[in-house]
Design a protein around this motif. Structure first.
Motif, mmCIF file in Angstrom:
data_model
loop_
_atom_site.group_PDB
_atom_site.id
_atom_site.type_symbol
_atom_site.label_atom_id
_atom_site.label_comp_id
_atom_site.label_asym_id
_atom_site.label_seq_id
_atom_site.Cartn_x
_atom_site.Cartn_y
_atom_site.Cartn_z
ATOM 1 N N HIS B 192 8.441 55.361 34.157
ATOM 2 C CA HIS B 192 7.473 56.284 34.382
ATOM 3 C C HIS B 192 7.923 57.907 33.946
ATOM 4 O O HIS B 192 7.255 58.862 33.477
ATOM 5 C CB HIS B 192 7.468 56.465 35.892
ATOM 6 C CG HIS B 192 6.061 55.486 36.403
ATOM 7 N ND1 HIS B 192 6.439 54.246 36.548
ATOM 8 C CD2 HIS B 192 4.858 55.695 36.616
ATOM 9 C CE1 HIS B 192 5.230 53.532 36.906
ATOM 10 N NE2 HIS B 192 4.108 54.629 36.948
ATOM 11 N N LEU B 193 9.364 57.936 34.208
ATOM 12 C CA LEU B 193 9.937 59.388 33.736
ATOM 13 C C LEU B 193 9.831 59.673 32.370
ATOM 14 O O LEU B 193 9.351 60.965 32.090
ATOM 15 C CB LEU B 193 11.369 59.506 34.304
ATOM 16 C CG LEU B 193 11.752 61.063 34.395
ATOM 17 C CD1 LEU B 193 11.331 61.844 35.267
ATOM 18 C CD2 LEU B 193 13.397 61.022 34.353
ATOM 19 N N ILE B 194 9.921 58.783 31.614
ATOM 20 C CA ILE B 194 9.931 58.817 30.237
ATOM 21 C C ILE B 194 8.290 58.997 29.847
ATOM 22 O O ILE B 194 8.076 59.769 28.805
ATOM 23 C CB ILE B 194 10.389 57.847 29.583
ATOM 24 C CG1 ILE B 194 11.985 57.536 29.686
ATOM 25 C CG2 ILE B 194 9.976 57.603 27.994
ATOM 26 C CD1 ILE B 194 12.626 56.316 29.378
ATOM 27 N N ALA B 195 7.557 58.487 30.418
ATOM 28 C CA ALA B 195 6.195 58.359 30.211
ATOM 29 C C ALA B 195 5.663 59.968 30.492
ATOM 30 O O ALA B 195 5.085 60.782 29.579
ATOM 31 C CB ALA B 195 5.165 57.646 30.727
ATOM 32 N N TYR B 196 6.045 60.609 31.680
ATOM 33 C CA TYR B 196 5.748 61.947 32.068
ATOM 34 C C TYR B 196 6.045 62.756 31.133
ATOM 35 O O TYR B 196 5.364 63.828 30.708
ATOM 36 C CB TYR B 196 6.169 62.085 33.582
ATOM 37 C CG TYR B 196 5.474 61.654 34.583
ATOM 38 C CD1 TYR B 196 4.407 62.096 34.815
ATOM 39 C CD2 TYR B 196 6.040 60.719 35.667
ATOM 40 C CE1 TYR B 196 3.410 61.677 36.022
ATOM 41 C CE2 TYR B 196 5.406 60.365 36.728
ATOM 42 C CZ TYR B 196 4.220 60.755 36.976
ATOM 43 O OH TYR B 196 3.188 60.444 38.153
ATOM 44 N N THR B 197 7.663 62.656 30.888
ATOM 45 C CA THR B 197 8.113 63.624 29.568
ATOM 46 C C THR B 197 7.233 63.556 28.364
ATOM 47 O O THR B 197 7.054 64.677 27.978
ATOM 48 C CB THR B 197 9.452 63.231 29.441
ATOM 49 O OG1 THR B 197 9.995 63.077 30.588
ATOM 50 C CG2 THR B 197 10.113 64.250 28.603
ATOM 51 N N MET B 198 6.881 62.232 27.907
ATOM 52 C CA MET B 198 6.216 62.407 26.469
ATOM 53 C C MET B 198 4.764 63.198 26.623
ATOM 54 O O MET B 198 4.380 63.803 25.424
ATOM 55 C CB MET B 198 6.054 60.712 26.112
ATOM 56 C CG MET B 198 5.594 60.603 24.541
ATOM 57 S SD MET B 198 6.734 61.397 23.478
ATOM 58 C CE MET B 198 5.666 62.508 22.312
ATOM 59 N N VAL B 199 4.250 62.866 27.780
ATOM 60 C CA VAL B 199 2.935 63.476 27.794
ATOM 61 C C VAL B 199 3.130 64.941 28.106
ATOM 62 O O VAL B 199 2.300 65.761 27.481
ATOM 63 C CB VAL B 199 2.302 62.800 28.957
ATOM 64 C CG1 VAL B 199 0.784 63.494 29.465
ATOM 65 C CG2 VAL B 199 1.921 61.444 28.663
ATOM 66 N N GLY B 200 4.124 65.372 28.799
ATOM 67 C CA GLY B 200 4.314 66.782 28.775
ATOM 68 C C GLY B 200 4.663 67.508 27.554
ATOM 69 O O GLY B 200 4.243 68.394 27.153
#
Lengths: 305, 305
Positions: B192-200
């Motif tokens: 989840h943290l990685i997905a949030y980061t990539m979208v950011g």
């Protein structure tokens, strides 16, 4: 049914090429579809499945008399195929490709093509984690985007190729090669690398077994494994061929990841909350753009089949 | 229809609690379901939707006479709720929770509970990117896993709670709290943290517009945006509460990402190919375990609805 090309040559018979054959047949867009692949086994499977009118043994045979030639091999193999067929292309033919990277393909292919053909690089943004001739289906491109990089090529030839992609169900956008490579690095290449990495980490961790990872994958990890199951040869070539954009986006990614990691370490909940709130808006945009569904049972279609 | 609890109190009425109410009703597992939420608006919506038998204004009212109390609030709010209800719990009652982190919840909740109740922390591994009382549905837990952390609690009480989760469609696994937190860090929290980061990162990049990101999201990014659209409050609390395991897994992740980044920079195709080949096996395991479907049109169910 409007026949746009009298003879289409598909070089390579994987997921994309086989889906193109199915989609061209569905709409009657090609007089004849001739296919070839380097591996005898792939050619045999394609012959059995029958999605092409003829399967031949070499790329040179396949392009004989073709007014459209589609290079559908891994990005790293495009140059060699172009070198093989360049001298034998029919005058006025259109040559296109379906590679995920555009600048490197242009550099590898263009020098081998004669002036009397139209080279219009392309990239259909469609795929599944499956590969090979058995994985193709006619609906793959429906409502997806295909990016063409005509780079000043003769307009009627470009218009005809656009009509083909639209006939196969796609929306079409025209872009320059470098911008394509940057956009795709963000929307596809870097996410794939990250997903591969996360799945690799899970596999390495001795205190958590593979069977635990598999059992509890529904909690977010499942989507990563789907992305990370894509064709290894294709993706190796993508990263080597789109090195600069990938390294740039990876640099930004790690920079932001470290900022969030620091917020976790220092217990700064506000930074996390604000970041997570911002990313929700992009998701809403994607749903509104029709590129995904808002149904609450996403990813669980198998249950209802 | 076997009634397992005469009165179930749901504290918090978001996606999980409302889905539990729907699932308990589907199987007739509860004599009466009483719900409450901190926000008056949420209580009002829940009243309108009618998935509980009664909606009351406070947690203390909700637990009155309850033989099962479910804490379904963000992880950071569990301690305050436990402090409010602890002194009023019915002797012999079972208290459980649905938080995504277990060690921190136990530390926050256990000190407030009297000896005469059974505290059996739990975590259903199910969810969508939607939140709130309107997002619940009875099938959410079907064929998913629920992890319980009984920690030596009285066996008949644990057996009854296991029967409840099975009755709501779940598979149940028992585990200790620290192992749960590590496994979930790998399969859920870090992804989840990685997905949030990539979208950011995508949102930040000025040379690629948001509308381009949205348009071309089908190429891998779409799954990240789905993950990154989850509830910001819940996820802020998860990362703050599972700090150690998240930082450990993030450390391993960046280590491996840097190794792949180096392979891209130096053009080492063999390292990339071998890595990408290994990760395919995990995907096959997940499909065989029935946690996802192999259908070629994944993520495109909207088209067929």
């Amino acid at each position: 049914m409007t026949v746009l090309y009298n003879r289409v040559a598909l070089i390579g018979l994987g997921l994309i090429a086989s889906s193109m054959a199915h989609a061209m047949r569905r709409a009657g867009l090609a007089g004849e579809i001739v296919g070839t692949a380097r591996s005898a086994e792939t050619r045999e499977i394609a012959r059995d499945l029958g999605f092409c009118d003829r399967i031949v043994d070499t790329a040179s045979e396949a392009i004989d008399g073709a007014d459209l030639v589609v290079l559908a091999v891994p990005v790293g193999a495009m140059g060699a195929v172009a070198a093989e067929i360049g001298a034998h292309l029919q005058p006025g033919a259109t040559v296109t490709d379906v590679g995920s990277v555009k600048r490197a393909v242009i550099e590898a292919v263009a020098p081998h093509l004669p002036d009397h053909v139209h080279f219009i690089p392309g990239h259909p943004l469609a795929g599944t984690e499956h590969s090979g001739p058995r994985s193709g289906f006619a609906e793959l491109f429906d409502n997806r985007w295909c990016i063409l990089v005509p780079n000043g090529t003769d307009t009627p030839a470009t218009e005809r190729l656009i009509a083909l992609w639209k006939g196969m169900g796609s929306n079409v956008e025209v872009m320059d090669a470098d911008h394509h490579d940057l956009v795709l690095s963000v929307t596809s290449h870097t996410p794939h690398l990250i997903a591969y990495t996360m799945v690799g980490v899970a596999d390495d961790l001795s205190r958590v077994t593979d069977s635990e990872v598999i059992k509890y994958s529904a909690a977010g990890f499942r989507d990563f494994t789907r992305i990370a199951a894509s064709d290894p040869t294709m993706w190796r070539d993508v990263f080597l061929a789109n090195k600069d954009a990938t390294l740039e986006i990876l640099g930004r990614f790690t920079e932001e990841l470290f900022a969030l990691q620091r917020a976790i370490r220092t217990g700064d909940g506000e930074v996390l909350f604000d970041y997570f709130t911002r990313t929700r808006a992009i998701r809403r945009g994607i749903i509104e753009a029709g590129q995904d569904t808002d149904a609450p049972d996403f990813g669980r279609t198998g249950k209802h089949d």
